[in-house]
Design a protein around this motif. Structure first.
Motif, PDB file in Angstrom:
ATOM      1  N   LEU A  63       7.741  40.558   9.436  1.00 35.37           N
ATOM      2  CA  LEU A  63       7.497  40.582   8.479  1.00 35.37           C
ATOM      3  C   LEU A  63       6.080  40.821   8.110  1.00 35.37           C
ATOM      4  N   SER A  64       5.213  39.881   9.392  1.00 32.32           N
ATOM      5  CA  SER A  64       3.734  40.598   9.531  1.00 32.32           C
ATOM      6  C   SER A  64       3.347  41.684   9.786  1.00 32.32           C
ATOM      7  N   THR A  65       4.306  42.076  10.703  1.00 37.34           N
ATOM      8  CA  THR A  65       3.872  43.452  11.189  1.00 37.34           C
ATOM      9  C   THR A  65       4.594  44.916  10.384  1.00 37.34           C
ATOM     10  N   CYS A  66       5.920  44.271  10.297  1.00 42.42           N
ATOM     11  CA  CYS A  66       6.330  45.590   9.283  1.00 42.42           C
ATOM     12  C   CYS A  66       5.348  45.607   7.926  1.00 42.42           C
ATOM     13  N   ALA A  67       5.031  44.579   7.653  1.00 43.76           N
ATOM     14  CA  ALA A  67       4.145  44.536   5.886  1.00 43.76           C
ATOM     15  C   ALA A  67       2.992  45.223   5.854  1.00 43.76           C
ATOM     16  N   SER A  68       2.154  45.030   7.121  1.00 40.30           N
ATOM     17  CA  SER A  68       0.986  46.128   7.167  1.00 40.30           C
ATOM     18  C   SER A  68       1.347  47.137   7.394  1.00 40.30           C
ATOM     19  N   HIS A  69       2.631  47.942   8.082  1.00 33.84           N
ATOM     20  CA  HIS A  69       2.984  48.995   7.839  1.00 33.84           C
ATOM     21  C   HIS A  69       3.412  49.790   6.923  1.00 33.84           C
ATOM     22  N   ILE A  70       4.164  48.929   6.034  1.00 33.33           N
ATOM     23  CA  ILE A  70       4.586  49.256   4.848  1.00 33.33           C
ATOM     24  C   ILE A  70       3.461  49.764   3.790  1.00 33.33           C
ATOM     25  N   THR A  71       2.574  48.841   3.617  1.00 34.76           N
ATOM     26  CA  THR A  71       1.434  48.885   2.916  1.00 34.76           C
ATOM     27  C   THR A  71       0.644  50.092   3.386  1.00 34.76           C
ATOM     28  N   VAL A  72       0.765  50.056   4.414  1.00 39.20           N
ATOM     29  CA  VAL A  72      -0.246  52.055   4.646  1.00 39.20           C
ATOM     30  C   VAL A  72       0.449  53.652   5.053  1.00 39.20           C
ATOM     31  N   VAL A  73       1.620  53.284   4.456  1.00 41.21           N
ATOM     32  CA  VAL A  73       2.918  53.844   4.143  1.00 41.21           C
ATOM     33  C   VAL A  73       2.488  54.508   2.457  1.00 41.21           C
ATOM     34  N   VAL A  74       2.704  52.958   1.870  1.00 39.49           N
ATOM     35  CA  VAL A  74       3.011  53.549   0.084  1.00 39.49           C
ATOM     36  C   VAL A  74       1.717  54.130  -0.318  1.00 39.49           C
ATOM     37  N   ILE A  75       0.285  53.082   0.312  1.00 37.06           N
ATOM     38  CA  ILE A  75      -1.124  54.538   0.006  1.00 37.06           C
ATOM     39  C   ILE A  75      -0.970  55.538   0.428  1.00 37.06           C
ATOM     40  N   PHE A  76      -0.343  55.776   1.893  1.00 37.76           N
ATOM     41  CA  PHE A  76      -0.986  57.454   2.477  1.00 37.76           C
ATOM     42  C   PHE A  76       0.458  58.598   1.515  1.00 37.76           C
ATOM     43  N   LEU A  77       1.463  58.388   1.389  1.00 42.18           N
ATOM     44  CA  LEU A  77       2.645  58.612   1.381  1.00 42.18           C
ATOM     45  C   LEU A  77       2.757  58.702   0.064  1.00 42.18           C
ATOM     46  N   GLY A  78       2.609  57.575  -0.925  1.00 42.88           N
ATOM     47  CA  GLY A  78       3.016  57.906  -2.530  1.00 42.88           C
ATOM     48  C   GLY A  78       2.169  58.748  -3.392  1.00 42.88           C
ATOM     49  N   PRO A  79       0.674  58.821  -3.016  1.00 44.65           N
ATOM     50  CA  PRO A  79       0.108  59.824  -3.358  1.00 44.65           C
ATOM     51  C   PRO A  79       0.168  61.794  -3.114  1.00 44.65           C
ATOM     52  N   CYS A  80       0.831  61.351  -1.806  1.00 48.26           N
ATOM     53  CA  CYS A  80       1.403  62.602  -0.828  1.00 48.26           C
ATOM     54  C   CYS A  80       2.149  63.205  -1.416  1.00 48.26           C
TER      55      CYS A  80
END
Length: 309
Positions: A235-252
């Protein structure tokens, strides 16, 4: 290139026109850019210097950091320099160059994030086959595919835009050259081009986002049967990646999955994926990752010891 257009340069209205706000923005964005460069360089140096960070995840992370350095450099220095001048101009060629590299590196980052999600899926859901499936050769081809996909996407966007006639006005209500603001300045009906932009940029962002969400749903379901320690690590590894994905892809997705219209919040939203995400990536991946933090400490101690000698 410029001779086929009446417009030889564009005027960027910038992030704000208020002089006091520009001074504050200059300090803030200079700090953000410095953190981006130093943070991402530190990750690259740590991964390349460490003997423990040799898994495919860190191989991809080093390339993500490299893309972040390049991506932020495409727009942020120009924006920072603009806070000093009243008339912010950029040549036609410079504008198209910024457009090309912005989409090239931005799309490459999207593909790299998707590849990293696939890597986590294999590592967590198929651990026995991980080393067989994620060989160095395969990882290299995945990175090359990400760069190639970003290039193909960007060249389509840039060629479509450069073929448009620009007769004036030449004011872009933005701090960077992007497709939607430029389409507003074209002398012809850009409806078809706008549809292509949505199909190209918008659908890439949305498709990769859906793939990422599905992969993490599968991961979350698969780790239910693991021990609490195993679940926490995954979960720790995935949480980091999910955070980046949401911050980057959401605005895109917000910016490009819509017709060729511009909103007043577009400039603010663009800051998330052009400035904040490249800066936050190293912080997110290091603060939540004990292996990276340990490796950084070892590299630092080794550097200090070598200087003492």
């Amino acid at each position: 290139m410029e001779s086929s257009h009446n417009v030889s340069e564009f005027i960027l209205l910038g992030l704000t026109q208020d002089q006091e706000s520009e001074q504050i923005c200059f300090l803030l964005f200079s700090l953000f850019y410095a953190v981006t460069i130093v943070g991402n360089l530190l990750i690259i140096i740590t991964i390349k210097s460490s003997q423990s960070l040799i898994s495919p995840m860190y191989f991809f992370l080093s390339y993500l950091s490299f893309v972040d350095i390049c991506y932020s450099t495409v727009t942020t220095p120009k924006m920072i320099a603009g806070f000093f001048v009243e008339r912010k101009t950029i040549s036609f060629a410079g504008c198209m160059t910024q457009l090309f590299f912005g989409h090239f590196l931005g799309c490459t980052e999207i593909f790299l994030l998707t590849v990293m999600a696939y890597d986590r899926y294999i590592a967590i859901c198929k651990p026995l086959h991980y080393m067989t499936l994620m060989t160095g050769h395969v990882c290299g081809w995945m990175v090359l595919g990400s760069w190639t996909g970003g290039f193909v996407h960007s060249i389509i966007q840039t060629l479509l835009t450069t073929q448009l006639p620009f007769c004036g006005p030449n004011e872009i209500d933005h701090y960077l050259c992007d497709v939607h603001p430029l389409l507003k300045l074209a002398c012809i009906d850009t409806y078809i081009v706008g549809i292509v932009v949505v199909a190209n940029t918008g659908m890439i962002s949305l498709t990769c986002f859906v793939v990422l969400v599905i992969s993490y749903i599968i991961i979350l379901v698969s780790i239910r049967r693991r021990t609490s320690e195993g679940r926490l690590k995954a979960l720790s590894t995935c949480a980091s990646h999910i955070t980046v994905v949401v911050i980057f892809l959401g605005p895109c997705i917000f910016m490009y999955l819509r017709p060729s219209t511009t909103f007043s919040v577009d400039k603010t939203v663009s800051v998330f994926y052009t400035v904040f995400t490249p800066m936050l990536n190293p912080l997110i991946y290091t603060l939540r990752n004990e292996e990276v933090k340990t490796a950084m400490r070892k590299v630092w101690i080794r550097q200090v010891d070598s200087e003492d000698k």
